[in-house]
Design a protein around this motif. Sequence first.
Motif, PDB file in Angstrom:
ATOM      1  N   MET A 120       0.839  -1.193   0.000  1.00  0.00           N
ATOM      2  CA  MET A 120       0.000   0.000   0.000  1.00  0.00           C
ATOM      3  C   MET A 120       0.879   1.251   0.000  1.00  0.00           C
ATOM      4  SD  MET A 120      -3.018  -1.129  -0.222  1.00  0.00           S
ATOM      5  CE  MET A 120      -4.008   0.325   0.090  1.00  0.00           C
ATOM      6  N   VAL A 121       0.730   2.049  -1.057  1.00  0.00           N
ATOM      7  CA  VAL A 121       1.531   3.257  -1.257  1.00  0.00           C
ATOM      8  C   VAL A 121       0.585   4.444  -1.368  1.00  0.00           C
ATOM      9  CG1 VAL A 121       3.099   4.437  -2.852  1.00  0.00           C
ATOM     10  CG2 VAL A 121       3.375   1.975  -2.422  1.00  0.00           C
ATOM     11  N   SER A 122       0.883   5.521  -0.656  1.00  0.00           N
ATOM     12  CA  SER A 122      -0.012   6.680  -0.650  1.00  0.00           C
ATOM     13  C   SER A 122       0.356   7.727  -1.689  1.00  0.00           C
ATOM     14  CB  SER A 122      -0.009   7.330   0.742  1.00  0.00           C
ATOM     15  OG  SER A 122       1.253   7.935   0.997  1.00  0.00           O
ATOM     16  N   GLY A 123       1.609   7.707  -2.150  1.00  0.00           N
ATOM     17  CA  GLY A 123       2.052   8.758  -3.056  1.00  0.00           C
ATOM     18  C   GLY A 123       2.461  10.027  -2.341  1.00  0.00           C
ATOM     19  N   HIS A 124       2.625   9.951  -1.014  1.00  0.00           N
ATOM     20  CA  HIS A 124       3.077  11.092  -0.212  1.00  0.00           C
ATOM     21  C   HIS A 124       4.538  10.858   0.157  1.00  0.00           C
ATOM     22  CE1 HIS A 124      -1.397  11.452   1.066  1.00  0.00           C
ATOM     23  NE2 HIS A 124      -1.184  11.911  -0.149  1.00  0.00           N
ATOM     24  N   VAL A 125       5.430  11.538  -0.529  1.00  0.00           N
ATOM     25  CA  VAL A 125       6.864  11.314  -0.370  1.00  0.00           C
ATOM     26  C   VAL A 125       7.326  11.793   1.003  1.00  0.00           C
ATOM     27  CG1 VAL A 125       9.135  12.001  -1.251  1.00  0.00           C
ATOM     28  CG2 VAL A 125       7.310  11.369  -2.834  1.00  0.00           C
ATOM     29  N   ASP A 126       8.105  10.937   1.682  1.00  0.00           N
ATOM     30  CA  ASP A 126       8.602  11.276   3.019  1.00  0.00           C
ATOM     31  C   ASP A 126       9.924  12.023   2.982  1.00  0.00           C
ATOM     32  OD1 ASP A 126       6.633  10.011   4.838  1.00  0.00           O
ATOM     33  OD2 ASP A 126       7.242   8.186   3.807  1.00  0.00           O
ATOM     34  N   GLY A 127      10.674  11.863   1.912  1.00  0.00           N
ATOM     35  CA  GLY A 127      11.956  12.543   1.829  1.00  0.00           C
ATOM     36  C   GLY A 127      12.749  12.076   0.626  1.00  0.00           C
ATOM     37  N   LEU A 128      13.891  12.715   0.434  1.00  0.00           N
ATOM     38  CA  LEU A 128      14.778  12.375  -0.671  1.00  0.00           C
ATOM     39  C   LEU A 128      15.890  11.451  -0.191  1.00  0.00           C
ATOM     40  CD1 LEU A 128      15.266  15.728  -2.629  1.00  0.00           C
ATOM     41  CD2 LEU A 128      14.155  13.660  -3.457  1.00  0.00           C
TER      42      LEU A 128
END
Length: 214
Positions: free
Chosen positions: A98-106
């Motif tokens: 399950m992936v939300s597409g909300h990037v946590d960081g680089l």
Amino acid sequence: MFTGIIQTVGRIARIERRGGDVRLTIDTASLDMGDVALGDSIAVGGVCLTAVELGAQSFAADVSNETLSLTSFGQLGPGSRVNLEKALRLADRLGGHMVSGHVDGLGKVVSITNDGRSQRWTFEVPPILTRYIAAKGSICIDGTSLTVNEVSGNRFGVNLIPHTVEHTTFADRKAGDAVNLEVDVVARYVERLLGAGGGNGIDEDFLREHGFAR
């Protein structure tokens, strides 16, 4: 929500500056756009974007300065290749996680080495994200669902089979490149439960007993 299973690799066709942020137009290549409507979500390089314009094989999305600063989008230009995945439907197979597409960081590509026909990749992550990354756990890199092989400090490794490299933007990546990271949402909920306290009976011993931790 998404699965982290890349459906095709598109390209940035146009970048327009609009009122301080940008509008991206993305060439979707072989992605079937027949069931996409205005307002639908599409993951672009692991970032959930909203389609505000639609073409036969393209769509446009607005990207805020916040997204530009927290993702690799600020380093993209016309022609840059990007991983694409349409939003998950309830009837779809969940082949990744399950992936939300909300990037946590680089993160940063540290090294790429051959391992038989596959490749072993090592990434460096911001220290604040290391507590969410565990061996054999899931992580999303540039929208791709991957399994963590090992973790050492603020670095972790994954194994990429030839199919994954050939059908994603990993084929373009090299040591030193930035990548979008999204940690497994389960790890965040576990942290929240552990931090909540309140006599809920969930602690590190409970998680080990039930196979959620080692």
